[in-house]
Scaffold this active site. Structure first.
Site, PDB file in Angstrom:
ATOM      1  N   GLU A 170      -4.015   7.635  -5.205  1.00 40.35           N
ATOM      2  CA  GLU A 170      -4.205   6.984  -6.515  1.00 40.35           C
ATOM      3  C   GLU A 170      -5.519   7.454  -7.126  1.00 40.35           C
ATOM      4  O   GLU A 170      -6.506   7.586  -6.389  1.00 40.35           O
ATOM      5  CB  GLU A 170      -4.228   5.456  -6.337  1.00 40.35           C
ATOM      6  CG  GLU A 170      -2.900   4.918  -5.818  1.00 40.35           C
ATOM      7  CD  GLU A 170      -2.918   3.404  -5.557  1.00 40.35           C
ATOM      8  OE1 GLU A 170      -3.942   2.750  -5.834  1.00 40.35           O
ATOM      9  OE2 GLU A 170      -1.896   2.898  -5.061  1.00 40.35           O
ATOM     10  N   ARG A 227       0.841  -1.189   0.000  1.00 35.06           N
ATOM     11  CA  ARG A 227       0.000   0.000   0.000  1.00 35.06           C
ATOM     12  C   ARG A 227       0.884   1.249   0.000  1.00 35.06           C
ATOM     13  O   ARG A 227       1.866   1.328   0.752  1.00 35.06           O
ATOM     14  CB  ARG A 227      -0.928   0.021   1.229  1.00 35.06           C
ATOM     15  CG  ARG A 227      -2.126  -0.911   1.118  1.00 35.06           C
ATOM     16  CD  ARG A 227      -3.081  -0.463   0.011  1.00 35.06           C
ATOM     17  NE  ARG A 227      -4.274  -1.281  -0.113  1.00 35.06           N
ATOM     18  CZ  ARG A 227      -4.444  -2.260  -0.996  1.00 35.06           C
ATOM     19  NH1 ARG A 227      -3.488  -2.581  -1.848  1.00 35.06           N
ATOM     20  NH2 ARG A 227      -5.588  -2.918  -1.061  1.00 35.06           N
ATOM     21  N   HIS A 236      -1.165   0.566 -10.099  1.00 37.42           N
ATOM     22  CA  HIS A 236      -1.785  -0.404  -9.185  1.00 37.42           C
ATOM     23  C   HIS A 236      -2.354  -1.592  -9.961  1.00 37.42           C
ATOM     24  O   HIS A 236      -3.573  -1.836  -9.972  1.00 37.42           O
ATOM     25  CB  HIS A 236      -2.874   0.262  -8.328  1.00 37.42           C
ATOM     26  CG  HIS A 236      -3.204  -0.519  -7.084  1.00 37.42           C
ATOM     27  ND1 HIS A 236      -3.570   0.072  -5.902  1.00 37.42           N
ATOM     28  CD2 HIS A 236      -3.236  -1.859  -6.836  1.00 37.42           C
ATOM     29  CE1 HIS A 236      -3.809  -0.862  -4.993  1.00 37.42           C
ATOM     30  NE2 HIS A 236      -3.603  -2.047  -5.539  1.00 37.42           N
TER      31      HIS A 236
HETATM   32  C1  DGY Z   1      -5.991  -5.816  -3.291  1.00 37.03           C
HETATM   33  O1  DGY Z   1      -6.703  -6.771  -3.594  1.00 37.03           O
HETATM   34  O2  DGY Z   1      -6.024  -5.299  -2.177  1.00 37.03           O
HETATM   35  C2  DGY Z   1      -5.052  -5.341  -4.332  1.00 37.03           C
HETATM   36  O3  DGY Z   1      -4.330  -4.227  -3.947  1.00 37.03           O
HETATM   37  C3  DGY Z   1      -5.800  -5.044  -5.603  1.00 37.03           C
HETATM   38  O4  DGY Z   1      -6.582  -3.925  -5.431  1.00 37.03           O
END
Ligand code: DGY
Length: 329
Positions: free
Chosen positions: A272, A243, A291
């Site tokens: 983002e 993250r 992402h």
């Molecule tokens: C999640 O599943 O948390 C990944 O970051 C994809 O968004």
């Protein structure tokens, strides 16, 4: 047969999964990120019992507007966009999609490892822009990946999938730092003797690549900061597949500009989509991705399928396979 309930789909689902929901419940599709659907999304909240979607902040105020809500099924493994304490207080179940995306996210992280160390994007651009006019020299050489030491911050299922690629495929010694050592004998026997639980300072100092796979929580927000970058091996490469907000991005830029870090490969950012003004967008030694960790046809479908199954089970009064423990906040 379960009584039909009202379900709000807040991010598009594949047709086959939407059809499963529509066969059992009254479904409204409204993506609050699209200006044309925002009003419909907010209007639907008053009556919904189930929600399914991802990547939208479901905060305490939104939950107040949804008084009948019983379950949210997130099409993601990360749950940092949900007000976990409010869900816990209201007894609203939160489901997510662990397990089905591990290998795909590990592939993405490895793509960043390879791209940063071998300067893949930069050199592809050189060819594309017609600047390949002689054999490339040392100034454009990269660094080997195989045999280098990989440090992992976070060693859950995805971290272990990255470690397998590194240790078994690329002959890389793996160090990981996690709150507790993982019992490799039962969880990942193939990594026994190959991935070592290591104190944070030693892991940072020994690793040629530091890969962050941390979930976002109060304790990890901004955790990767100037202090941690300073403890990394000079010339290390930093990759973030967890993250964005676990990293202090100003400190990351400073570590790149001082030469402490050779490069960074980033699939996630504090904000983002990445703002145009962010220096990370155009920094010559940053490989930025939008992402895409789990973004393959196969895996996004598997995530949607698991999330749909979770929601159908929860609305039928059964225990879904992947319930997030909101009490563990
Ligand atoms: C999640 O599943 O948390 C990944 O970051 C994809 O968004």
């Amino acid at each position: 047969m379960t009584a039909r309930k009202k379900v709000l789909v807040f991010r598009e689902l594949p047709d086959d999964q939407l059809a499963r929901l529509e066969a059992a419940h009254d479904v409204k599709v409204a993506n609050p990120k699209l200006p044309t659907q925002r009003d419909a999304f907010h209007a639907a909240l008053a009556e919904v019992q189930g929600m399914i979607g991802s990547s939208y902040p479901v905060d305490a105020a939104l939950l107040v507007a949804a008084p009948k809500l019983e379950v949210i099924s997130s099409v993601s493994v990360g749950v940092d966009n949900y007000a976990l304490d409010a869900l816990q207080a209201r007894g609203i179940m939160l489901c997510h999609t662990p397990g089905v995306l591990d290998e795909t996210v590990a592939d993405t992280v490895f793509a960043l490892l390879m791209a940063t160390s071998r300067r893949v994007v930069e050199l592809a651009n050189l060819v594309r822009e017609g600047r390949w006019d002689k054999n490339i020299g040392e100034d454009l050489f990269g660094f080997d990946v195989h045999g280098k030491t990989l440090g992992l911050l976070g060693f859950g299922r995805i971290g272990q999938a990255i470690a397998r690629r590194a240790a078994l495929g690329f002959g890389m010694p793996v160090r990981y730092h996690a709150r507790r050592p993982v019992d490799l004998a039962t969880q990942a026997p193939e990594l026994q003797g190959k991935a070592l639980h290591t104190a944070l300072d030693a892991m940072l100092a020994e690793s040629d690549f530091v890969v962050a796979m941390l979930p976002l929580s109060a304790s990890t927000r901004g955790m990767i900061d100037a202090d941690l970058f300073a403890q990394m091996k000079p010339g290390a490469i930093f990759i973030n597949g967890g993250r964005g907000a676990t990293v202090n991005e100003d400190d990351l830029l400073a570590a790149l500009d001082s030469g402490q870090l050779l490069a960074a490969g980033l699939d996630v950012f504090a904000k983002e989509p990445l703002p145009m003004a962010s220096a990370l967008r155009t920094h010559p030694r940053v490989t930025p991705l939008p992402h895409i960790g789990s973004a393959t046809h196969e895996t996004r479908h598997a995530m949607a399928e698991l999330a749909t199954t979770n929601l159908l089970r929860a609305l039928a009064g059964e225990r879904p396979a992947a319930v997030y423990d909101t009490a563990a906040v």
